[in-house]
Scaffold this motif. Structure first.
Motif, PDB file in Angstrom:
ATOM      1  N   GLU A 323      -4.282   6.619   3.298  1.00 17.83           N
ATOM      2  CA  GLU A 323      -2.981   7.318   3.295  1.00 17.83           C
ATOM      3  C   GLU A 323      -2.086   6.807   4.431  1.00 17.83           C
ATOM      4  O   GLU A 323      -0.925   6.464   4.217  1.00 17.83           O
ATOM      5  CB  GLU A 323      -3.253   8.808   3.478  1.00 17.83           C
ATOM      6  N   ARG A 324      -2.667   6.753   5.637  1.00 17.21           N
ATOM      7  CA  ARG A 324      -1.898   6.331   6.815  1.00 17.21           C
ATOM      8  C   ARG A 324      -1.477   4.865   6.681  1.00 17.21           C
ATOM      9  O   ARG A 324      -0.334   4.491   6.993  1.00 17.21           O
ATOM     10  CB  ARG A 324      -2.766   6.539   8.060  1.00 17.21           C
ATOM     11  N   LEU A 325      -2.391   4.022   6.201  1.00 20.91           N
ATOM     12  CA  LEU A 325      -2.076   2.594   6.090  1.00 20.91           C
ATOM     13  C   LEU A 325      -1.012   2.361   5.026  1.00 20.91           C
ATOM     14  O   LEU A 325      -0.116   1.529   5.194  1.00 20.91           O
ATOM     15  CB  LEU A 325      -3.353   1.802   5.787  1.00 20.91           C
ATOM     16  N   THR A 326      -1.092   3.115   3.940  1.00 20.15           N
ATOM     17  CA  THR A 326      -0.062   3.001   2.900  1.00 20.15           C
ATOM     18  C   THR A 326       1.295   3.389   3.485  1.00 20.15           C
ATOM     19  O   THR A 326       2.313   2.722   3.239  1.00 20.15           O
ATOM     20  CB  THR A 326      -0.407   3.914   1.700  1.00 20.15           C
ATOM     21  N   GLN A 327       1.307   4.447   4.297  1.00 19.63           N
ATOM     22  CA  GLN A 327       2.565   4.891   4.907  1.00 19.63           C
ATOM     23  C   GLN A 327       3.133   3.824   5.836  1.00 19.63           C
ATOM     24  O   GLN A 327       4.350   3.579   5.847  1.00 19.63           O
ATOM     25  CB  GLN A 327       2.337   6.212   5.661  1.00 19.63           C
ATOM     26  N   VAL A 328       2.249   3.165   6.608  1.00 23.14           N
ATOM     27  CA  VAL A 328       2.698   2.080   7.498  1.00 23.14           C
ATOM     28  C   VAL A 328       3.423   1.005   6.685  1.00 23.14           C
ATOM     29  O   VAL A 328       4.515   0.541   7.049  1.00 23.14           O
ATOM     30  CB  VAL A 328       1.486   1.470   8.255  1.00 23.14           C
ATOM     31  N   LEU A 329       2.829   0.623   5.550  1.00 24.76           N
ATOM     32  CA  LEU A 329       3.413  -0.449   4.740  1.00 24.76           C
ATOM     33  C   LEU A 329       4.700   0.021   4.057  1.00 24.76           C
ATOM     34  O   LEU A 329       5.661  -0.736   3.920  1.00 24.76           O
ATOM     35  CB  LEU A 329       2.386  -0.959   3.722  1.00 24.76           C
ATOM     36  N   LYS A 330       4.738   1.273   3.663  1.00 21.90           N
ATOM     37  CA  LYS A 330       5.976   1.827   3.060  1.00 21.90           C
ATOM     38  C   LYS A 330       7.076   1.907   4.126  1.00 21.90           C
ATOM     39  O   LYS A 330       8.240   1.585   3.854  1.00 21.90           O
ATOM     40  CB  LYS A 330       5.698   3.211   2.486  1.00 21.90           C
ATOM     41  N   ASP A 331       6.706   2.340   5.341  1.00 22.33           N
ATOM     42  CA  ASP A 331       7.698   2.427   6.423  1.00 22.33           C
ATOM     43  C   ASP A 331       8.266   1.047   6.743  1.00 22.33           C
ATOM     44  O   ASP A 331       9.385   0.930   7.251  1.00 22.33           O
ATOM     45  CB  ASP A 331       7.068   3.017   7.697  1.00 22.33           C
ATOM     46  N   ALA A 332       7.478   0.012   6.452  1.00 20.70           N
ATOM     47  CA  ALA A 332       7.935  -1.361   6.694  1.00 20.70           C
ATOM     48  C   ALA A 332       8.850  -1.848   5.578  1.00 20.70           C
ATOM     49  O   ALA A 332       9.346  -2.970   5.633  1.00 20.70           O
ATOM     50  CB  ALA A 332       6.729  -2.290   6.817  1.00 20.70           C
ATOM     51  N   GLY A 333       9.040  -1.036   4.561  1.00 19.03           N
ATOM     52  CA  GLY A 333       9.991  -1.373   3.510  1.00 19.03           C
ATOM     53  C   GLY A 333       9.388  -1.909   2.224  1.00 19.03           C
ATOM     54  O   GLY A 333      10.122  -2.312   1.315  1.00 19.03           O
ATOM     55  N   PHE A 334       8.071  -1.944   2.133  1.00 13.39           N
ATOM     56  CA  PHE A 334       7.458  -2.384   0.870  1.00 13.39           C
ATOM     57  C   PHE A 334       7.610  -1.254  -0.157  1.00 13.39           C
ATOM     58  O   PHE A 334       7.271  -0.096   0.130  1.00 13.39           O
ATOM     59  CB  PHE A 334       5.981  -2.727   1.065  1.00 13.39           C
ATOM     60  N   SER A 335       8.107  -1.592  -1.333  1.00 13.98           N
ATOM     61  CA  SER A 335       8.353  -0.523  -2.320  1.00 13.98           C
ATOM     62  C   SER A 335       7.091  -0.213  -3.119  1.00 13.98           C
ATOM     63  O   SER A 335       6.945   0.883  -3.648  1.00 13.98           O
ATOM     64  CB  SER A 335       9.494  -0.910  -3.254  1.00 13.98           C
ATOM     65  N   SER A 336       6.193  -1.178  -3.207  1.00 11.12           N
ATOM     66  CA  SER A 336       4.951  -0.926  -3.946  1.00 11.12           C
ATOM     67  C   SER A 336       3.759  -1.248  -3.054  1.00 11.12           C
ATOM     68  O   SER A 336       3.635  -2.369  -2.542  1.00 11.12           O
ATOM     69  CB  SER A 336       4.925  -1.798  -5.212  1.00 11.12           C
ATOM     70  N   VAL A 337       2.912  -0.263  -2.856  1.00 12.98           N
ATOM     71  CA  VAL A 337       1.691  -0.465  -2.069  1.00 12.98           C
ATOM     72  C   VAL A 337       0.547   0.125  -2.876  1.00 12.98           C
ATOM     73  O   VAL A 337       0.614   1.285  -3.299  1.00 12.98           O
ATOM     74  CB  VAL A 337       1.770   0.251  -0.698  1.00 12.98           C
ATOM     75  N   ARG A 338      -0.473  -0.685  -3.133  1.00 13.23           N
ATOM     76  CA  ARG A 338      -1.623  -0.143  -3.876  1.00 13.23           C
ATOM     77  C   ARG A 338      -2.913  -0.713  -3.303  1.00 13.23           C
ATOM     78  O   ARG A 338      -2.907  -1.769  -2.663  1.00 13.23           O
ATOM     79  CB  ARG A 338      -1.515  -0.450  -5.369  1.00 13.23           C
ATOM     80  N   ILE A 339      -4.012   0.009  -3.535  1.00 16.19           N
ATOM     81  CA  ILE A 339      -5.324  -0.534  -3.178  1.00 16.19           C
ATOM     82  C   ILE A 339      -5.720  -1.456  -4.325  1.00 16.19           C
ATOM     83  O   ILE A 339      -5.903  -1.005  -5.463  1.00 16.19           O
ATOM     84  CB  ILE A 339      -6.358   0.582  -2.977  1.00 16.19           C
TER      85      ILE A 339
END
Ligand SMILES: C[S@@+](CC[C@H](N)C(=O)[O-])C[C@H]1O[C@@H](n2cnc3c(N)ncnc32)[C@H](O)[C@@H]1O
Length: 356
Positions: A323-339
């Motif tokens: 959850e936290r790592l996904t948020q880091v990547l979203k905060d960086a502006g990535f619109s799609s983050v998935r495992i």
């Protein structure tokens, strides 16, 4: 000291004796690794300590004691009738086969590095100050490479890259790859060998690791690779990257959001960032098992102080969780983050941006 439950007290004390035996066996195993004792035992044949000492050229009396300690802890086997020591196939895979996925010497080397610098660790822990990666004991760097490399060799080309949308095809045709926080460059060299039409760039803040990475590339005879000593925030991506990856390093960085944003800005249209992080659940209680214990301990001694030594000092930790790592990547502006995929020890994230 009132109301002690003697049964629980004895169980805990017994556990600590077992842990102490293991801790000392780890140091002895490191000595067995570095002195060539385990190499001398790799064939699994039964031999007396004297015979093994003869092959490894070490002192026989010390070896007798060392092998007895490791036999007591189950790291080597002992045949009482012949007074001979040997490695079972499983013990050989862990202690004597450098190419085995099960080989544990990298981890043991990291532990020895930490014990050898306990004074510094205490000072850092009490004061809360940072400790740059480069200030760790030298065993930390080769131990880290040795620890992670078998996992990359087993998974990166066969499982992780194929789990990403369209990346394998792009790299086969010829693309640009950035390996950020590449350490000794094992992952970079593996990709350069597998994708000869692609150009690989390995980046790391730590100069001696970059020197090692260059030597590793030269040994492997790959030409489509370059390494640079540079912080992840300062990488210049002149023509952009098709594929950027960070192996077990994002959580070590002081500014993982800023780094991920900088990488996103350096990706070509349609480019992908892959982030490989230690396996973890989102909550502390999800991670209270032996592997979680190893990661939390390494995080206390290595990852958090590395992050604390850099700007922003976010201190994500090695058990940040999806959850936290996904948020880091979203905060960086990535619109799609998935495992994209997982292994028992790693989570592999794919981050892309639709409008790139
Ligand atoms: C745990 S090691 C992993 C190394 C390598 N990726 C591997 O898997 O073997 C973390 C690496 O991140 C690097 N690192 C930490 N912060 C960095 C930063 N801000 N920029 C570039 N590299 C960084 C360290 O120097 C170290 O080599």
């Amino acid at each position: 000291m009132t109301n002690l439950n003697m049964e629980k007290l004895e169980a805990l004390a017994g556990k600590i004796v077992g842990d102490a035996s293991a801790a000392l066996s780890i140091l002895l195993s490191y000595i067995g690794d570095q002195s060539g004792v385990f190499r001398a035992m790799a064939d699994g044949d039964r031999r007396t300590a004297e015979d093994i000492a003869e092959i490894a050229q070490v002192d026989p009396r010390y070896l007798q004691e060392m092998l007895s300690a490791n036999a007591a802890n189950g790291y080597v086997s002992y045949d009482a009738s012949s007074k001979q020591f040997y490695l079972s196939p499983e013990q050989a895979a862990i202690f004597a086969d450098e190419s085995s996925l099960a080989n544990m010497h990298g981890l043991l080397q990291i532990i020895v590095a930490q014990f050898s610098e306990h004074d510094t660790a205490l000072d850092v822990f009490k004061s809360g100050k940072g400790r740059p990666w480069g200030d760790q004991h030298v065993c930390q760097f080769c131990g880290t490479d040795r620890f992670f490399r078998p996992g990359y060799e087993a998974n990166l080309i066969e499982n992780w890259i194929p789990a990403l949308n369209g990346v394998k095809e792009k790299l086969e045709a010829g693309g640009t790859i950035a390996d950020i926080g590449c350490g000794h460059g094992s992952s970079s060299v593996l990709m350069a060998k597998t994708f000869p039409n692609s150009q690989v760039y390995g980046y790391d803040l730590h100069g001696p690791s970059i020197v090692d990475a260059r030597a590793k590339a030269a040994d492997a005879g790959v030409n489509n690779i370059q390494f640079e000593e540079v912080g992840a925030n300062d990488i210049s991506a002149d023509d952009g990257f098709d594929f950027a990856c960070i192996f077990d390093a994002l959580h070590d960085m002081g500014d993982p959001v800023g780094v991920a944003r900088h990488i996103r800005e350096g990706l070509k249209p349609g480019g992908t960032l892959m982030v490989v992080e230690p396996m973890a659940g989102d909550k502390v209680e999800d991670n209270l098992h032996p592997l979680g214990g190893v990661f939390y301990a390494a995080s206390t001694l290595i990852c958090l102080p590395t992050s604390r030594s850099q700007d922003v000092a976010l201190c994500l930790g090695a058990q940040a969780g999806p959850e936290r790592l996904t948020q880091v990547l979203k905060d960086a502006g990535f619109s799609s983050v998935r495992i994209a995929t997982t292994t028992p020890t790693n989570i592999v994230f794919e981050a892309t941006t639709a409008n790139l």
